[in-house]
Scaffold this active site. Sequence first.
Site, PDB file in Angstrom:
ATOM      1  N   ASP A 275       0.821  -1.218   0.000  1.00 47.50           N
ATOM      2  CA  ASP A 275       0.000   0.000   0.000  1.00 47.50           C
ATOM      3  C   ASP A 275       0.853   1.266   0.000  1.00 47.50           C
ATOM      4  O   ASP A 275       0.611   2.195   0.799  1.00 47.50           O
ATOM      5  CB  ASP A 275      -0.932   0.021   1.230  1.00 47.50           C
ATOM      6  CG  ASP A 275      -1.683  -1.290   1.448  1.00 47.50           C
ATOM      7  OD1 ASP A 275      -1.969  -1.961   0.455  1.00 47.50           O
ATOM      8  OD2 ASP A 275      -1.976  -1.625   2.615  1.00 47.50           O
TER       9      ASP A 275
ATOM     10  N   GLU B 116     -10.864   0.120  -4.091  1.00 39.59           N
ATOM     11  CA  GLU B 116     -10.167   0.618  -2.894  1.00 39.59           C
ATOM     12  C   GLU B 116      -8.972   1.458  -3.311  1.00 39.59           C
ATOM     13  O   GLU B 116      -8.744   1.670  -4.499  1.00 39.59           O
ATOM     14  CB  GLU B 116      -9.716  -0.556  -2.020  1.00 39.59           C
ATOM     15  CG  GLU B 116      -8.811  -1.541  -2.750  1.00 39.59           C
ATOM     16  CD  GLU B 116      -8.694  -2.883  -2.035  1.00 39.59           C
ATOM     17  OE1 GLU B 116      -9.502  -3.177  -1.136  1.00 39.59           O
ATOM     18  OE2 GLU B 116      -7.784  -3.651  -2.387  1.00 39.59           O
TER      19      GLU B 116
HETATM   20  C1  6LW Z   1      -5.675  -2.244   2.238  1.00 40.47           C
HETATM   21  C2  6LW Z   1      -6.573  -2.458   1.088  1.00 40.47           C
HETATM   22  C3  6LW Z   1      -6.404  -3.895   0.845  1.00 40.47           C
HETATM   23  O1  6LW Z   1      -6.199  -1.298   3.102  1.00 40.47           O
HETATM   24  O2  6LW Z   1      -5.683  -4.474   1.816  1.00 40.47           O
HETATM   25  O3  6LW Z   1      -7.314  -5.771  -0.065  1.00 40.47           O
HETATM   26  C4  6LW Z   1      -5.655  -3.603   2.878  1.00 40.47           C
HETATM   27  N1  6LW Z   1      -6.986  -4.523  -0.060  1.00 40.47           N
HETATM   28  O4  6LW Z   1      -6.279  -1.633   0.012  1.00 40.47           O
HETATM   29  C5  6LW Z   1      -4.456  -3.847   3.726  1.00 40.47           C
HETATM   30  O5  6LW Z   1      -3.261  -3.787   2.982  1.00 40.47           O
END
Ligand code: 6LW
Length: 500
Positions: free
Chosen positions: A14, A181
């Site tokens: 991330d 996301e």
């Molecule tokens: C992060 C999100 C994700 O907040 O994993 O599956 C989480 N997606 O973008 C943790 O890295």
Amino acid sequence: MKPPVPLIPGFNPDPSIVRVGDDFYLVTSTFEYLPGIPVYHSTDLVTWAKVGHVITRRDQLQVDGVPTGGGVWAPTIRFRDGVFYVIVADAMGRGMLLFTATDPAGPWSDGLPMELNGIDPDLAWDDDGTCYVTFSGLLLDPASGNAAHLGIQQMRMDLATGRALEEPRAMWSGTGLIFPEAPHLYQLGDWWYLLLAEGGTERGHAVSIARGTSPMGPFEGCPANPLLTATGTDRPVQCSGHGDLVLGPDGQWWLVLLGVWVRGMTRSFGSLGRETYITPITWTEEGWPVIAPPADRTRTTIAPFVDEFPGGRFHSDWVGVRNLPATVATADGADGVVLRGEGRTMDHVAPTFVGRRQTRHDVRITATVSPLAAGTVGGLTLRYDEQHHYDLEIQPGQVVGRAVLPTIRQEHVLELPATNGPIELRFEMRPPPTDYGPAMSSDLIDLIAVVNGVSLVVTTLDGRYLSAESACSFTGRVAGVYCTDGSLHLQRYAEEDLPT
Ligand code: 6LW
């Protein structure tokens, strides 16, 4: 195909990046580990050095309450009017938090709770100074086991108080893949661009983008979406997604993003977890970005790591699980550090353990230790989480090689020769067999104790069970030293390429 070396090796998912003058700062997720949110600095986007951490005090997060894998998720770093901002979810803990600092090396503030519910928050300001927080509307409820996803959302917020200035508005949420996301909003020329990840953070991970003339939308998706995905390809870096854009020192645009460096074919295993990569961006005449897959432009080697704990101090790479390394292990007058067991094994959610991310394949990790008290139990461990770990443990008169996996526990026991000297505990991770041509695992791990100069191979374990795929974890391998009972002196710790 030779894989590109990660920009920031070892689990560092991330990534978010900000440019301030000629300096670049990058932060990554740290979950249940402390210190949290490393801040990396570079002036050339090639060489990076850690300058500090946002989370250096336990009370900045709710470390004790969060399930493993919760905690620090997806920080965004931005800079405005002399202040650095990091907005982040303490997932299943304190919730959405805003940290500030005038020096990115710290100290950072205590963390202001933000009045919003979700994950992956982003910060952007318009020309009037209005702040837009764009986020992923994933609502987790560990108590009920339920989760809901409301897509990408946005609110204007007051950063001084953490208050929302309006109800969340639904935003463009990608091409319809699962888990939109990691939104980031940028004002570039006449356009506001909304970059996001979708498809889930595993093999389906993808980067998509849309644009509009207002930060609030409406947005029009790029016809070429998804702009980047490794799904269905033979690229050695899979799961590529969750990117953040930056203009480099050379006038070239770049995307920092996460990827998993795997071994295998369509079924493959990534032992190191999600690391940070970087890849160049070009722009079409219509003003859409074109993202190349990560390639070997950045680094060619990862330097060996050796720590002898001068003066009993830890190098900044060391982490603890829900505890800071300096509170887990203490200096004892001389060099080296001492861990004192309190009965907790590596099965515990907060073990007496100090570790460092595994940063390379085909590696030798060596801890030089001495038991300081009769009855000492402890050793070298490779941890994904409390349910997935391999231990090489010294006990009175014996050395144990242990594999712990969900519902499975296996131990190999050898007699420990008497010695007055320190013991070297070693993991050697070597390439897996290639009976089918391609590898069918990530690695094989030899657990070795070197006593009186003699190497004892205690056992060999298959590394695939400590991989992102098997452990179903957001993190990666963290190797280190633990103590369950008695006390253990850790004199030296080294990670280096496995000699060929
Ligand atoms: C992060 C999100 C994700 O907040 O994993 O599956 C989480 N997606 O973008 C943790 O890295």
